[in-house]
Design a protein around this motif. Structure first.
Motif, PDB file in Angstrom:
ATOM      1  N   CYS A 473      13.434 -14.056  -7.101  1.00 55.54           N
ATOM      2  CA  CYS A 473      12.377 -14.263  -8.091  1.00 55.54           C
ATOM      3  C   CYS A 473      11.351 -13.159  -7.883  1.00 55.54           C
ATOM      4  O   CYS A 473      10.967 -12.841  -6.758  1.00 55.54           O
ATOM      5  CB  CYS A 473      11.719 -15.625  -7.898  1.00 55.54           C
ATOM      6  SG  CYS A 473      10.343 -15.893  -9.055  1.00 55.54           S
ATOM      7  N   LEU A 475       8.250 -13.198  -9.054  1.00 61.49           N
ATOM      8  CA  LEU A 475       6.896 -13.650  -8.808  1.00 61.49           C
ATOM      9  C   LEU A 475       6.763 -13.514  -7.289  1.00 61.49           C
ATOM     10  O   LEU A 475       7.327 -14.303  -6.537  1.00 61.49           O
ATOM     11  CB  LEU A 475       6.685 -15.080  -9.304  1.00 61.49           C
ATOM     12  CG  LEU A 475       6.519 -15.197 -10.844  1.00 61.49           C
ATOM     13  CD1 LEU A 475       7.796 -14.911 -11.605  1.00 61.49           C
ATOM     14  CD2 LEU A 475       5.966 -16.559 -11.228  1.00 61.49           C
ATOM     15  N   HIS A 478       6.599 -16.241  -4.854  1.00 60.20           N
ATOM     16  CA  HIS A 478       7.778 -17.108  -4.725  1.00 60.20           C
ATOM     17  C   HIS A 478       8.837 -16.447  -3.838  1.00 60.20           C
ATOM     18  O   HIS A 478       9.494 -17.113  -3.046  1.00 60.20           O
ATOM     19  CB  HIS A 478       8.370 -17.417  -6.097  1.00 60.20           C
ATOM     20  CG  HIS A 478       7.430 -18.158  -7.010  1.00 60.20           C
ATOM     21  ND1 HIS A 478       7.767 -18.506  -8.291  1.00 60.20           N
ATOM     22  CD2 HIS A 478       6.164 -18.608  -6.814  1.00 60.20           C
ATOM     23  CE1 HIS A 478       6.743 -19.146  -8.848  1.00 60.20           C
ATOM     24  NE2 HIS A 478       5.750 -19.206  -7.973  1.00 60.20           N
ATOM     25  N   MET A 483      12.381 -17.530  -2.137  1.00 60.99           N
ATOM     26  CA  MET A 483      13.283 -17.515  -3.298  1.00 60.99           C
ATOM     27  C   MET A 483      13.968 -16.143  -3.419  1.00 60.99           C
ATOM     28  O   MET A 483      13.648 -15.330  -4.295  1.00 60.99           O
ATOM     29  CB  MET A 483      12.520 -17.877  -4.579  1.00 60.99           C
ATOM     30  CG  MET A 483      13.423 -18.221  -5.738  1.00 60.99           C
ATOM     31  SD  MET A 483      12.526 -18.746  -7.220  1.00 60.99           S
ATOM     32  CE  MET A 483      12.144 -20.435  -6.808  1.00 60.99           C
TER      33      MET A 483
HETATM   34 CU   LIG Z   1       9.558 -17.887  -8.952  1.00 62.87          CU
END
Ligand SMILES: [Cu+2]
Length: 490
Positions: A473, A475, A478, A483
């Motif tokens: 991910c 972001l 995250h 992730m």
């Molecule tokens: Cu994310």
């Protein structure tokens, strides 16, 4: 709890570093926060948030970096990562991390099949890893999370530039530190051009303008405040490092290369008079055909190249690039302003065809990836792919070289948006929620957004470098919470 730095030194690779506050939804139209920056409480009880006027400073364009030397086949660059100070909150200086003292860093302009070798010198006091986002590069130059340059060290990154024209992004990728390192400023554009792109009559030179969008949380002393997963308090919007700038344009066409370099903010851009953008490119380069759209959605790491035609506006027009409908404060609904101040000759145009992509191949392997994070506000919240947090020493996905695969990626969260980025490869989005994607996702992509409950099908051919590369991910918070996974090709 271990600090993030000591966690890294100790080799702890899972999501021990989660933050709280995930119960605040950050979906479009959610009433996540309707207060202004002046009224926001501080988490730490330290200095109050900054008050920064909108449209008070001009847009600046990052400098273009010149090679330190060239040979018949290669351009050599030297970049020093160092702290610098820049004025963002009026009357104060903000400490930022930079490539070569510039916030954001200098732009590198590369040519197809002409190699670039970049010597990166780390004069910061934390470890770094330099990743060319969207680049197809050998494993040792990928800037993988554990391939670090320690403070005082240096490393050469070799980029073959053996891929189509594209707007690429150089940013930090040090494991558990990338979120903060990029937030503090380790961002540069890398523009790869080829003969096809150069033959097109698109706006060029001073009319080809990068717009690097991001958010940040500043206090009244000018400090750039970093807390993991602090998406509700990063309410200052920066374009090319300037807060809500204005840009004086001529009444003609411009090409803008827009990058969302935020840690976690998703932008949904519109012009204040609802005029459409002509989108000509996405992550992996030019689209096959221009796409006229009034709305541009960009999650962190995604790029859109657009043409805006200011020729229909009387001199004196002020047109705002807005971000409506996304959660945030009234301030984050504004991005920058275009002021039409002069006329200029315009021989540029947007052709009906921008090039042809290779036809999609047939997938012989299917895989599924489920993205999920703890969003119940627990301490030590973590983030997972297929129920596992990242382990730098674990291979999650083994791929036979030369295979074309169909990956179904789903966001299993109720509130948190995610996206999905693969290193090394550009892919095609075949489906979004069971339907063909809209044309903004019809070109080559390396990052694809996923709102809660959404699912995409990605067609990926692995026929380039062998080795181990991550997917995650984008972001950053995250990714730092776990992730992320590793794929091994060959
Ligand atoms: Cu994310």
């Amino acid at each position: 709890m271990l600090s993030r730095r000591s966690a890294l030194k100790a080799g702890v690779t899972t999501g021990l570093v989660g933050g709280a506050g995930l119960l605040v939804p950050y979906l479009p139209h959610a009433a996540a926060d309707t207060t202004g920056t002046t009224a926001m409480p501080t988490a730490t009880g330290a200095a109050p948030p900054a008050v920064i006027p909108q449209f008070g400073v001009p847009l600046t364009i990052p400098p273009v970096l010149s090679p330190t030397s060239t040979s018949a086949t290669t351009d050599y660059y030297t970049v020093t990562m160092q702290k610098a100070y820049t004025e963002i909150v009026p009357g104060t200086k903000t400490e930022v991390y930079t490539y070569n003292g510039s916030f954001p860093g200098p732009t590198i302009k590369a040519r197809f099949q002409r190699r670039a070798v970049i010597k990166q010198i780390n004069n910061l006091d934390s470890s770094v890893s330099v990743h060319l986002h969207g680049g197809n590069v050998p494993q040792d130059s990928d800037g993988s999370p554990m391939n670090l340059i320690d403070p005082g060290g240096a490393k050469n990154y070799t980029y073959p530039n053996d891929q189509d024209n594209a707007t690429l992004w150089i940013h930090d990728h040090a494991h558990h530190m990338e979120s903060e390192n990029v937030y503090r400023g380790l961002t540069s554009l890398y523009l790869l051009s080829d003969d096809l792109e150069r033959s097109l009559p698109l706006p060029s030179a001073e009319y080809d303008v990068p717009l690097i969008l991001r958010d940040g949380r500043f206090d009244a002393t000018g400090k750039l405040v970093y807390e993991l997963d602090d998406h509700t308090q990063r309410n200052t919007i920066l374009v090319n490092g300037r807060p809500w700038p204005y840009f004086q344009v001529a009444a003609r066409k411009y090409r803008f290369r827009i990058l969302n370099a935020s840690n976690s903010r998703i932008f949904s851009l519109k012009l204040s008079d609802n005029t459409s953008f002509i989108q000509i490119g996405s992550d992996g380069g030019l689209l096959e055909k221009p796409y006229t759209t009034a709305n541009l959605m960009l999650s962190p790491g995604e790029r859109a190249e657009v043409v805006i035609d200011f020729s229909g506006y009387p001199l004196g027009t002020q047109l705002v690039l807005t971000n409506p409908g996304m959660p945030g404060t009234p301030e984050t609904g504004q991005v920058m302003r275009f002021d039409v101040t002069r006329t200029a000759v315009d021989r540029s145009s947007v052709p009906d065809s921008l090039g042809e992509l290779a036809p999609p191949q047939t997938a012989t392997v299917n895989r599924t990836f489920v993205l999920r994070m703890d969003e119940d506000g627990r301490q030590g919240a973590a983030a997972y792919i297929n129920d596992k947090t990242y382990d730098a020493n674990r291979i999650d996905t083994r791929i036979d070289w030369g295979t074309t695969e169909l990956w179904t990626v789903t966001n299993a969260n109720q509130y948190a948006p995610h996206n999905f980025h693969l290193h090394q490869v550009q892919f095609r989005v075949l489906e979004r929620n069971g339907k063909a994607p809209t044309p903004d996702e019809g070109g080559l992509k390396d990052t694809v957004r996923l709102f809660p409950g959404e699912s995409v099908k990605l067609l990926i051919t692995f026929d380039s470098y062998e080795g181990t590369y991550p997917y995650h991910c984008h972001l950053f918070d995250h990714g730092a919470m776990g992730m992320m996974g590793n794929m091994q090709m060959g």
